[in-house]
Design a protein around this motif. Structure first.
Motif, mmCIF file in Angstrom:
data_model
loop_
_atom_site.group_PDB
_atom_site.id
_atom_site.type_symbol
_atom_site.label_atom_id
_atom_site.label_comp_id
_atom_site.label_asym_id
_atom_site.label_seq_id
_atom_site.Cartn_x
_atom_site.Cartn_y
_atom_site.Cartn_z
ATOM 1 N N UNK A 866 -6.287 -0.528 -5.841
ATOM 2 C CA UNK A 866 -4.932 0.024 -5.686
ATOM 3 C C UNK A 866 -4.844 0.872 -4.424
ATOM 4 N N UNK A 867 -5.877 1.661 -4.164
ATOM 5 C CA UNK A 867 -5.892 2.497 -2.962
ATOM 6 C C UNK A 867 -5.917 1.641 -1.701
ATOM 7 N N UNK A 868 -6.739 0.583 -1.712
ATOM 8 C CA UNK A 868 -6.822 -0.276 -0.535
ATOM 9 C C UNK A 868 -5.490 -0.957 -0.237
ATOM 10 N N UNK A 869 -4.734 -1.310 -1.297
ATOM 11 C CA UNK A 869 -3.450 -1.983 -1.093
ATOM 12 C C UNK A 869 -2.465 -1.073 -0.345
ATOM 13 N N UNK A 870 -2.627 0.244 -0.550
ATOM 14 C CA UNK A 870 -1.674 1.197 0.044
ATOM 15 C C UNK A 870 -2.228 1.928 1.260
ATOM 16 N N UNK A 871 -3.528 1.800 1.517
ATOM 17 C CA UNK A 871 -4.159 2.653 2.531
ATOM 18 C C UNK A 871 -3.884 2.224 3.960
ATOM 19 N N UNK A 872 -3.580 0.949 4.141
ATOM 20 C CA UNK A 872 -3.418 0.453 5.501
ATOM 21 C C UNK A 872 -4.736 0.119 6.163
ATOM 22 N N UNK A 873 -5.847 0.332 5.468
ATOM 23 C CA UNK A 873 -7.155 0.014 6.037
ATOM 24 C C UNK A 873 -7.374 -1.497 6.052
ATOM 25 N N UNK A 874 -8.088 -1.944 7.068
ATOM 26 C CA UNK A 874 -8.486 -3.349 7.148
ATOM 27 C C UNK A 874 -9.811 -3.476 6.399
ATOM 28 N N UNK A 875 -9.721 -3.475 5.074
ATOM 29 C CA UNK A 875 -10.920 -3.456 4.229
ATOM 30 C C UNK A 875 -10.603 -4.132 2.909
ATOM 31 N N UNK A 876 -11.652 -4.656 2.296
ATOM 32 C CA UNK A 876 -11.482 -5.321 1.000
ATOM 33 C C UNK A 876 -12.826 -5.374 0.291
#
Length: 929
Positions: A866-876
């Motif tokens: 959920x955090x990654x979806x909103x963080x704007x980071x290019x990460x998964x």
């Protein structure tokens, strides 16, 4: 007007077959019920198919039969009946009687003989007979009036005279001779030594008759096209007496004195008042509800008369079939107007079931063929899109249909239910549809309800909870190399099959969700942990992990060379060359030539060469077993990983897409397949090199975040032991702290060996290890290991109290729970078998820790995603293994990722000790770990 057939059920045959073929089921009190349910399902189905037929369920009676007098070794090699099967006989008999079905057990003969007598008597009166059995011996009874049916196959297999000839190559009249010649290992009928199936068949077909003709024509045998025909006459003559004895043993008696007339075999109406307590005890909940409804809506059942006073079996002439199944309306949508009508119904529905049909099982490569939907029970529709066989009707345009469905499937406020919905989510994602709003998954509902009770596929769940046998894929597509893909299946079959999937999914959800709502903590495990994890895992699978195929190829070469070195070493130790993969050759070397002690035997009585046996021999100081263990380990790494991983790279993405499974392990841990990432060893150099092949893309890095000693921390929290709590709260090395306590030395004086032993104690005890097991692991005497354990518990009394408390709770309630309410049922916790009960107790101690650890990392994955979806980071996230998460992140965002990742993982549970997470960074998985 033709007579309804007499239906004769070989109850003993089906009892054994159901016990061995079906998934084991147990009640909360530990009573095995799988065989009972399997046989009752078959009986209920037969009654529905033949509602007007006379009926008898026949079981073997206790005690010897006339065959035991003929041959003292008859069936003598059979192992005793398993306890878990024995305890199911009485409940099954009681259920059969309460269902109103005549039940027969006749002393001195077998069930086959009773069935044979009733069948022949009925056939003589020109009434057709259907014998429900899986026993090949019964083929001897088949004639113009008698047919066999095997209801354990799907669809059921029928054998008339032509069927017997097609299956065995001979007619029913020669089946006894066939068995007499080749014998029967199951019943220990000796037959003629050296005569197997092919030889027996060659004799019977070649001479055109049975034993009498064969023995009258021994001079003709050498000319038959049979292997070893020239030596056969002497062999047959030598064992003539045994052949005829075998003939007697194999012959089903058809003249048993029975105190029952065929007219008395009409079933009575089910006694629902008697069924209620039986179904309640056996925890057959859907049947219990059905019986209660019937009892509420019908007058009291008519009293039944005793037919067999000695056995208490009952039957009357009342014949009242069970209510017919609800009518189904399944529709195949080929008309735009009908599709529009269904689309409107879906948009208005508060919840609907959906399912995809595809060309294969790989969600990353299979093509979409169609979709099915259900809104109300027994009503469903299938939308075919890309069926492509000769003469297929015109289908709706795929792109048009998907475009119309996309807003509905992507709407998070439109509740949906699927069966293994992650697969459907991944399929539709490849067509530009990001499915949202999947509120329920029947696979996961069943898994959360009881992870150990059954398989969680739709067919198994339908049988267990809806008492329905669904159409299997093999039924419409065939099997093996000739199996059709779904797009090749005619719509006349494909439509009802696909619609049934959606309908059954909807009805299963209604049943399972009702059960879960009665257990609020379990419902919360589903809604708060398992369902939110589904889209997370789907994203991980779709993204996949990058592997270096060239590096894996180099490793394969190296492992192959190492295997050759180990093979040469094994040859030197053995004094000769042999096939290291052959248990027979290996056994000859280890036990016959080298004279090593035989520690265990296989089921066939051969000296075992299993891994555990080799390990024990190696511990005793034998060199060759140690080399063999290392050879097997290297061979497995090569075949499973370095050779296989490059083949599993998706040609479209260039990545490996493992499949994660939520409903496999009993404790809640995730498992994976294709490839299985959980089993890559981390403690060996070869295992770490395989991890080195999992690499980051150019411009990216891998971050591996791992919970530190999570199960020990959970133990400290659960046990509330002051010593353990203090060690973790002050961030001490818990193994060093344990060593100081157990060995009575200052913390700074603990040696590396003492720490190693303390670590073995810490982890051994949370897995329920005994003094014997600990002694074996540490290489010390059992007495010394017992002293370590006693000192440990003296220093950490809270741990001992937790273990004793957990054993008692598990025995009382039949299950243990994780911190978040996930349950693990323990059917053997009250077993009369001491070894099984002890194993269940060990599981009871460990499962709350292992299960809580699984829940924690699942909660962490949901939070991180959920955090990654909103963080704007290019990460998964790309991998999850045990207590570790692996993420791929753009190299200039590594620190930002770590800064957000670690608090989320640490905060996934509130324990009374810190939840420590360690994170590394690297260009490959090993470097990051």
């Amino acid at each position: 007007m033709s007579l309804a057939p007499l239906v004769l059920v070989d109850g003993s045959s089906y009892l054994y077959r159901a016990f061995h073929a079906l998934p084991p089921l147990h009640t909360a009190k530990g009573l095995p019920t799988g065989a009972v349910k399997g046989v009752l399902n078959m009986l209920r189905s037969l009654r529905r198919q033949y509602p007007d037929s006379p009926f008898a369920v026949v079981f073997d009676a206790k005690g010897p039969t006339f065959r035991d007098e003929l041959f003292e070794h008859y069936k003598s090699h059979r192992p005793p009946m398993p306890d878990d099967l024995r305890v199911q006989i009485e409940p099954l008999h009681a259920c059969v009687r309460a269902l109103g079905l005549p039940l027969l057990c006749i002393e001195g003969v077998e069930a086959d003989d009773v069935i044979g007598t009733l069948a022949r008597s009925s056939a003589a009166a020109e009434r057709p007979v259907l014998i429900s059995t899986g026993d090949k011996d019964m083929a001897q009874l088949v004639d113009g009036h008698i047919t066999l049916v095997n209801t354990m196959t799907n669809p059921p297999t029928y054998l008339d005279r032509d069927g017997v000839i097609a299956k065995f190559g001979i007619g029913p009249e020669l089946i006894i001779d066939y068995l007499a010649l080749m014998g029967d290992k199951v019943d220990n009928i000796p037959g003629v030594p050296g005569v197997g199936e092919k030889t027996a068949l060659g004799l019977l077909q070649g001479l055109g008759g049975g034993l009498d003709l064969i023995y009258a024509s021994l001079d003709r045998v050498p000319a038959l096209p049979i292997r070893g025909a020239k030596s056969l006459p002497a062999k047959l003559e030598e064992h003539r007496e045994m052949a005829y004895l075998s003939y007697q043993l194999a012959t089903i008696k058809t003249d048993v004195a029975l105190d029952v007339h065929l007219d008395e075999l009409h079933p009575a109406a089910p006694d629902h008042a008697a069924l209620l307590p039986l179904y309640r005890e056996l925890e057959f909940r859907s049947w219990l509800d059905e019986a209660q409804r019937q009892l509420d809506s019908q007058p009291a059942p008519t009293a039944t008369a005793d037919l067999f006073a000695a056995d208490g079996d009952t039957a009357t002439t009342v014949d009242k079939p069970e209510p017919a199944a609800a009518p189904r309306h399944y529709e195949t949508l080929l008309d735009p107007a009908r599709f529009a009508a269904w689309l409107a119904k879906l948009e208005a529905a508060p919840l609907f079931a959906f399912d995809t049909e595809t060309t294969g099982l790989d969600a990353q490569q299979a093509e979409l063929v169609g979709l099915s939907f259900a809104i109300t029970p027994f009503e469903a529709a299938y939308v075919p899109l890309t069926h492509s066989y000769m003469g297929v009707p015109e289908q709706l345009d795929r792109d048009t249909v998907l475009a119309a469905l996309k807003p509905l499937l992507e709407d998070p406020t439109k509740a949906k239910v699927g069966q293994h919905a992650k697969y459907d989510i991944n399929i539709l994602a490849r067509y530009g549809i990001a499915v949202r709003g999947v509120a329920f998954d029947t696979m996961l509902e069943s898994y959360v309800l009881d992870s150990t009770a059954t398989r969680h596929d739709m067919d198994s769940l339908a049988l267990k909870y809806l008492d329905e046998t669904t159409v299997k894929f093999e039924d419409i597509a065939g099997k093996g190399a000739k199996q059709l893909t779904f797009d090749q299946i005619a719509l006349e079959q494909a439509g009802p099959y696909a619609a049934e999937d959606a309908d059954v999914t909807l009805r299963l959800h209604r049943t399972l969700w009702e059960k879960l709502q009665a257990e609020p903590t379990l419902a919360q495990v589903l809604t708060d942990i398992e369902m939110p994890l589904v889209p997370v895992l789907a994203r991980i699978e779709r993204h996949g992990a990058l592997v270096d195929a060239q590096l894996l190829g180099e490793q394969s070469v190296e492992l192959g060379e190492k295997m050759q070195q180990l093979e040469r070493a094994a040859f030197e130790l053995a004094g000769e060359e042999f096939n290291l993969a052959s248990p027979k050759q290996l056994g000859a070397i280890l036990y016959d030539k080298l004279g090593l002690p035989i520690l265990a035997k296989t089921a066939k009585g051969q000296a075992s060469t299993a891994e555990s046996v080799l390990a024990e021999l190696a511990e005793q100081g034998h060199a060759l077993p140690q080399v063999l263990i290392e050879y097997r380990s290297v061979s497995k790494l090569k075949s499973t990983y370095t050779d296989r991983l490059p083949e599993q790279i998706n040609p479209c993405t260039g990545r490996i897409h493992t499949s994660y499974h939520q409903a496999v392990t009993a404790t809640g841990r995730l498992s994976s397949s294709d490839p299985n990432l959980q089993n890559i060893p981390i403690r060996t150099a070869e295992g770490r090199r395989i991890r080195q092949a999992f690499v980051s893309a150019p411009g990216y890095r891998l971050v591996a975040a791992d919970y530190s000693q999570i199960e020990l921390r959970i133990m400290a929290h659960l046990a509330q032991d002051a010593g353990l709590l203090d060690a973790f709260r002050h961030d001490r090395d818990v193994h060093r702290a344990t060593a100081a306590e157990v060995f009575g030395v200052a913390l700074e004086q603990v040696t590396a060996e003492q720490r190693r032993r303390a670590k073995a104690i810490n982890f051994g005890l949370i897995y329920g290890m005994s003094a014997f097991g600990l002694a074996k692991q540490l290489g010390v005497e059992r007495k010394e290991a017992q002293e370590y354990i006693e000192r440990y518990f003296a220093r950490y009394p809270g741990v001992l109290a937790y273990m004793e408390r957990t054993r008692a709770q598990a025995a009382e309630q039949g299950y243990v729970e994780t911190l978040f309410g996930r349950r693990l049922y323990l059917p053997e916790i009250r077993s009369r078998n001491g070894a099984m009960r002890k194993a269940a107790e060990r599981t009871a101690i460990n499962a709350p820790m292992q299960g809580s650890a699984a829940d924690i990392i699942k909660r962490a994955m949901v939070a991180v995603d959920a955090w990654l979806q909103d963080s704007g980071l290019d990460a998964r996230m790309i991998l999850q293994v045990h207590d570790e998460l692996v993420l791929e992140v753009r190299e200039d965002q590594v620190e930002a990722l770590r800064a957000g990742l670690l608090p989320l993982m640490s905060g996934a549970a509130a324990l009374d000790v810190p939840l420590l997470v360690e994170a590394g960074v690297g260009a490959n998985w090993d470097e990051a770990h």
